[in-house]
Scaffold this motif. Structure first.
Motif, PDB file in Angstrom:
ATOM      1  N   LYS A 156       0.825  -1.192   0.000  1.00 60.63           N
ATOM      2  CA  LYS A 156       0.000   0.000   0.000  1.00 60.63           C
ATOM      3  C   LYS A 156       0.869   1.255   0.000  1.00 60.63           C
ATOM      4  O   LYS A 156       1.850   1.355   0.733  1.00 60.63           O
ATOM      5  N   GLY A 157       0.504   2.213  -0.835  1.00 58.99           N
ATOM      6  CA  GLY A 157       1.234   3.468  -0.926  1.00 58.99           C
ATOM      7  C   GLY A 157       2.311   3.501  -1.985  1.00 58.99           C
ATOM      8  O   GLY A 157       2.864   4.562  -2.277  1.00 58.99           O
ATOM      9  N   THR A 158       2.626   2.325  -2.580  1.00 61.68           N
ATOM     10  CA  THR A 158       3.653   2.274  -3.626  1.00 61.68           C
ATOM     11  C   THR A 158       3.175   3.029  -4.860  1.00 61.68           C
ATOM     12  O   THR A 158       2.046   2.854  -5.311  1.00 61.68           O
ATOM     13  N   ARG A 159       4.043   3.871  -5.390  1.00 62.53           N
ATOM     14  CA  ARG A 159       3.693   4.585  -6.618  1.00 62.53           C
ATOM     15  C   ARG A 159       3.988   3.710  -7.830  1.00 62.53           C
ATOM     16  O   ARG A 159       5.032   3.053  -7.923  1.00 62.53           O
ATOM     17  N   VAL A 160       3.041   3.685  -8.749  1.00 69.46           N
ATOM     18  CA  VAL A 160       3.128   2.878  -9.955  1.00 69.46           C
ATOM     19  C   VAL A 160       3.060   3.791 -11.172  1.00 69.46           C
ATOM     20  O   VAL A 160       2.212   4.696 -11.233  1.00 69.46           O
ATOM     21  N   ALA A 161       3.970   3.583 -12.117  1.00 74.93           N
ATOM     22  CA  ALA A 161       3.975   4.352 -13.362  1.00 74.93           C
ATOM     23  C   ALA A 161       3.280   3.541 -14.445  1.00 74.93           C
ATOM     24  O   ALA A 161       3.607   2.369 -14.664  1.00 74.93           O
ATOM     25  N   GLY A 162       2.304   4.158 -15.101  1.00 78.67           N
ATOM     26  CA  GLY A 162       1.555   3.477 -16.142  1.00 78.67           C
ATOM     27  C   GLY A 162       1.761   4.108 -17.509  1.00 78.67           C
ATOM     28  O   GLY A 162       2.021   5.313 -17.621  1.00 78.67           O
ATOM     29  N   LEU A 163       1.648   3.288 -18.534  1.00 81.81           N
ATOM     30  CA  LEU A 163       1.793   3.726 -19.926  1.00 81.81           C
ATOM     31  C   LEU A 163       0.791   2.961 -20.764  1.00 81.81           C
ATOM     32  O   LEU A 163       0.658   1.743 -20.632  1.00 81.81           O
ATOM     33  N   ILE A 164       0.062   3.671 -21.627  1.00 75.53           N
ATOM     34  CA  ILE A 164      -0.840   3.027 -22.584  1.00 75.53           C
ATOM     35  C   ILE A 164      -0.498   3.515 -23.988  1.00 75.53           C
ATOM     36  O   ILE A 164      -0.368   4.721 -24.210  1.00 75.53           O
ATOM     37  N   LEU A 165      -0.338   2.572 -24.906  1.00 75.69           N
ATOM     38  CA  LEU A 165      -0.168   2.873 -26.330  1.00 75.69           C
ATOM     39  C   LEU A 165      -1.465   2.441 -26.999  1.00 75.69           C
ATOM     40  O   LEU A 165      -1.861   1.271 -26.904  1.00 75.69           O
TER      41      LEU A 165
END
Length: 201
Positions: A156-165
């Motif tokens: 909990k609290g972990t930052r996640v980087a997302g990418l959509i193509l």
């Protein structure tokens, strides 16, 4: 409400529902990501798949991923091809392909649908044009969100980087190639190689 407006809202809701049905990093996100109609047509750069990498495939879209002890493994998913990387029993990164997730007549509409599938509370960092192998008309959507700590996902609290193509294939179907990675573990060079491996037909 006009019929045009109603149709647009139905399209956006359908996209959000379809992408939300495919959880990527468990407990921290849901799948979602120059215009012109249609895709494919042999435009764009040539796809490059590094030696030893595996490939997720649909009839018209593919993306490669690193294999091996520190790499990804394919995971059964009813919504489309998915590869997962785990660390210490938690999903650290997920790569997936979702096809026909929204009724879109243009790359811009596909991007709107993909953005609608990003969970509430995410930070949208921007949407821009990108050339993918097989199509010169696609969009890249970057965003971040915070893990909720659900079982199987990052703490909990972990930052996640997302990418959509996202865009349209040669049949006019929408596609979304999504990569979610714990931000602290994200490799710019690896992500660049994943993007270069994407091919749209």
């Amino acid at each position: 409400m006009s019929s045009t407006t109603g149709t647009r809202w139905r399209t956006v809701r359908a996209a959000a529902t379809a992408l939300a049905a495919a959880a990527l990093l468990a407990g921290c996100g849901t799948a979602g990501g120059g215009g012109g109609n249609g895709g494919g047509g042999g435009a764009g750069p040539q796809a490059v798949v590094p030696d030893g990498w595996g490939t997720l495939r649909t009839p018209t879209v593919s993306v490669a991923y690193p294999k091996g002890p520190d790499g990804y493994r394919e995971e059964a998913a009813k919504d489309g091809p998915t590869a997962v990387r785990e660390r210490s029993g938690h999903k650290e990164s997920v790569i997936s392909i979702r096809m026909n997730f929204t009724n879109a007549d243009s790359v811009e509409e596909a991007a709107i649908g993909a953005e609608a599938g990003i969970q509430l509370g995410s930070t949208l960092q921007g949407t821009r044009d990108i050339d993918l192998a097989g199509t010169g008309a696609a969009k890249r959507i970057d965003f971040e969100f915070t893990a909720t700590g659900a079982p199987g996902g990052p703490p909990k609290g972990t930052r996640v980087a997302g990418l959509i193509l996202t865009g349209l294939d040669s049949k006019g179907q929408s596609f979304a190639v999504r990569v979610d990675t714990v931000k602290a573990a994200r490799s710019g060079s690896e992500l660049a190689a994943v993007i270069k491996s994407v091919e749209v037909r």
